[in-house]
Design a protein around this motif. Structure first.
Motif, short mmCIF file in Angstrom:
data_model
loop_
_atom_site.label_atom_id
_atom_site.label_comp_id
_atom_site.label_asym_id
_atom_site.label_seq_id
_atom_site.Cartn_x
_atom_site.Cartn_y
_atom_site.Cartn_z
N HIS A 62 -5.59 -58.68 -49.59
CA HIS A 62 -5.75 -57.43 -49.55
C HIS A 62 -4.98 -56.83 -48.92
O HIS A 62 -4.33 -55.58 -49.07
N PRO A 63 -4.35 -57.15 -47.40
CA PRO A 63 -3.56 -56.49 -46.60
C PRO A 63 -2.30 -56.42 -47.36
O PRO A 63 -1.35 -55.43 -47.05
N ALA A 64 -1.54 -57.67 -47.98
CA ALA A 64 -0.28 -57.42 -48.48
C ALA A 64 -0.01 -56.99 -49.86
O ALA A 64 0.88 -56.48 -50.41
N LEU A 65 -1.20 -56.91 -50.60
CA LEU A 65 -0.83 -56.61 -52.18
C LEU A 65 -1.02 -55.14 -52.56
O LEU A 65 -0.10 -54.87 -53.42
N PRO A 66 -1.64 -54.19 -51.76
CA PRO A 66 -1.39 -52.87 -52.06
C PRO A 66 0.00 -52.37 -51.82
O PRO A 66 0.50 -51.46 -52.56
#
Length: 487
Positions: A457-461
């Motif tokens: 979740h930290p890199a995907l958005p």
């Protein structure tokens, strides 16, 4: 407080979405297979004079593609509308949809007004006759509005630099460990490895892209047009010299050139400041020559117009290149003090360095495109007619050649903004240019990459945000290309 699920009480739409996605994937696979196996369509003339395809199977495949895509779009709209109405009870999607309410309203107003007056808006209005162009324009304007409203703190839920206790690497929808009065209750897209809100950092990162990419590309175009038009029109030694300088810059790999320009050692020498002082002169030259050539025969109107426009442009120029009251302000040198009341604003050092680097790297490519177009268009009959009328060289270049080169230039402008966005992400990924704590998408992706095998979740958005913006710019360029070819 309970954590949020992705869809909450609107989870009944999930099976429908999965079914529509499955049908779309199946339709695409069948369409690819049919394009290889089935023969080409045979066109027949109907009694009313229209054409129709005789291949019923192909028509069925195209209908499946179209309706499955429309079903996905309809379900996406349903998620957003229900999310706005239901808020956090509709889960993370509902909460995010509600936060983006100013963006949705702005897009609706923009599209409604553009479609209503599209016949009066020239090439921009014709864009709304192209489905591809409309989709691309929507994606681009979504992130433009997100950046603007994010800068006004109308979308963000937390301070993008704030580290909240107990929220390190928390998954999306996690409630705050300790909630204070007036504080948003959840990390909608989770927390990063420094316990910062990923959603707020993604929104603030859009503002950095909106600030730098379009303006830097516009400046690069002004530099390229100002030098490319005379090089193509006059030719000779001027063309040889300018082309040699452009080719010399283009001989360096782009990433290496960027790396050299934004490294701290180069920044400390003041080279980017001197480059800004030179490159930012070109918009003033462009405006001056443009207005002078247009109103040359009306001196009573031209002279006060030039004084006013160039005076404001020079004021903005001095404000752009000055820092803390100095035109050149580095660790070692301070040149030409500027009265503080004339310095309208100070650009942060990191943003100025990246901005100048983007302009410097893109200008030679724009120069070559403009030069090639000028070489071609100057042989046209309407240019010879303007020369026969006694028009000056700059009038011909700016009011005869440049307008007839607008199609390729507009398309390249959109593509170059996407290219610049990728370069900004690349610089941030390598930790160059902007400060390390900056919420720009490249830096956020790089920080999330370190724990990618454990937490997505930290890199995907920010990665999806970067992908959607560049995709939108490419689709917008395709739509503009289609409509410009119809002129």
């Amino acid at each position: 407080m309970e954590p949020l699920t992705w869809t909450g009480s609107i989870a009944f739409l999930n099976p429908l979405l999965l079914l529509a996605l499955g049908l779309l994937a199946l339709s695409i696979a069948v369409w690819m297979l049919a394009s290889i196996v089935l023969p080409e369509d045979q066109m027949t003339v109907n009694p009313d004079g229209t054409l129709s395809s005789s291949s019923g199977l192909r028509n069925l495949i195209h209908a499946a593609l179209r309706y499955s895509f429309l079903a996905i779009v309809g379900l996406a709209v349903a998620y957003i509308v229900l999310g706005i109405l239901m808020g956090t009870s509709a889960g993370i999607i509902g909460a995010i949809s509600q936060q983006f309410l100013p963006v949705w309203l702005s897009l609706i107003i923009l599209y409604a007004m553009s479609i209503a007056f599209k016949r009066k808006l020239g090439l921009y209005g014709k864009l709304f006759d192209s489905p591809i162009g409309m989709i691309g324009f929507g994606l681009v304007m979504f992130w433009v509005f997100t950046g603007i409203f994010g800068a006004l703190d109308l979308i963000v839920t937390h301070d993008p630099l704030a580290q909240l206790s107990g929220m390190k690497n928390k998954v999306p929808g996690t409630p705050l460990a300790s909630l204070e009065e007036g504080q948003y209750a959840w990390y909608l897209l989770g927390g990063d490895n420094l316990a910062r809100d990923v959603f707020s950092r993604m929104v603030k990162g859009a503002w950095i892209v909106v600030q730098i990419a379009p303006l830097a590309t516009m400046f690069a175009f002004m530099v390229g047009i100002t030098l490319g038009l005379p090089a193509g029109y006059y030719g000779g030694r001027l063309d040889t010299l300018l082309s040699f300088l452009a080719n010399l810059i283009l001989a360096f790999p782009v990433i290496l050139l960027f790396y050299l320009l934004v490294t701290p050692e180069i920044v400390a020498t003041g080279v980017p400041n001197y480059m800004a002082a030179v490159l930012f002169v070109f918009p003033i030259i462009f405006l001056g020559v443009l207005l002078n050539s247009r109103y040359y025969t009306r001196p009573n109107f031209r002279t006060p117009l030039l004084i006013g426009v160039l005076g404001v442009a020079l004021w903005l120029y001095l404000s752009l290149i000055s820092t803390s009251g100095y035109i050149i302000n580095t660790d070692s040198y301070r040149i030409w003090g500027l009265p503080t009341y004339l310095d309208l604003f100070d650009i942060p050092g990191g943003i100025l360095v990246v901005f100048v680097s983007v302009v410097f790297v893109n200008s030679p490519t724009v120069f070559r495109i403009v030069r090639g177009l000028a070489l071609d268009i100057k042989t046209r009959d309407y240019v010879a007619a303007a020369q026969t009328r006694g028009e000056g060289p700059w009038y011909i270049m700016l009011w005869e050649i440049l307008p007839n080169a607008r199609g390729p230039l507009i398309v390249d402008f959109c593509l170059r903004i996407g290219y610049t966005t990728i370069l900004l992400g690349t610089l941030g990924f390598f930790g160059l240019g902007l400060p390390p704590e900056s919420p720009d998408w490249g830096s956020t992706i790089n920080e999330g990459r370190k724990l990618l095998s454990i937490y997505l979740h930290p890199a995907l958005p920010p990665a999806l945000a970067l992908l959607s913006l560049v995709l939108g710019l490419n689709l917008l360029a395709d739509g503009l290309r289609e409509e410009s070819l119809k002129d």
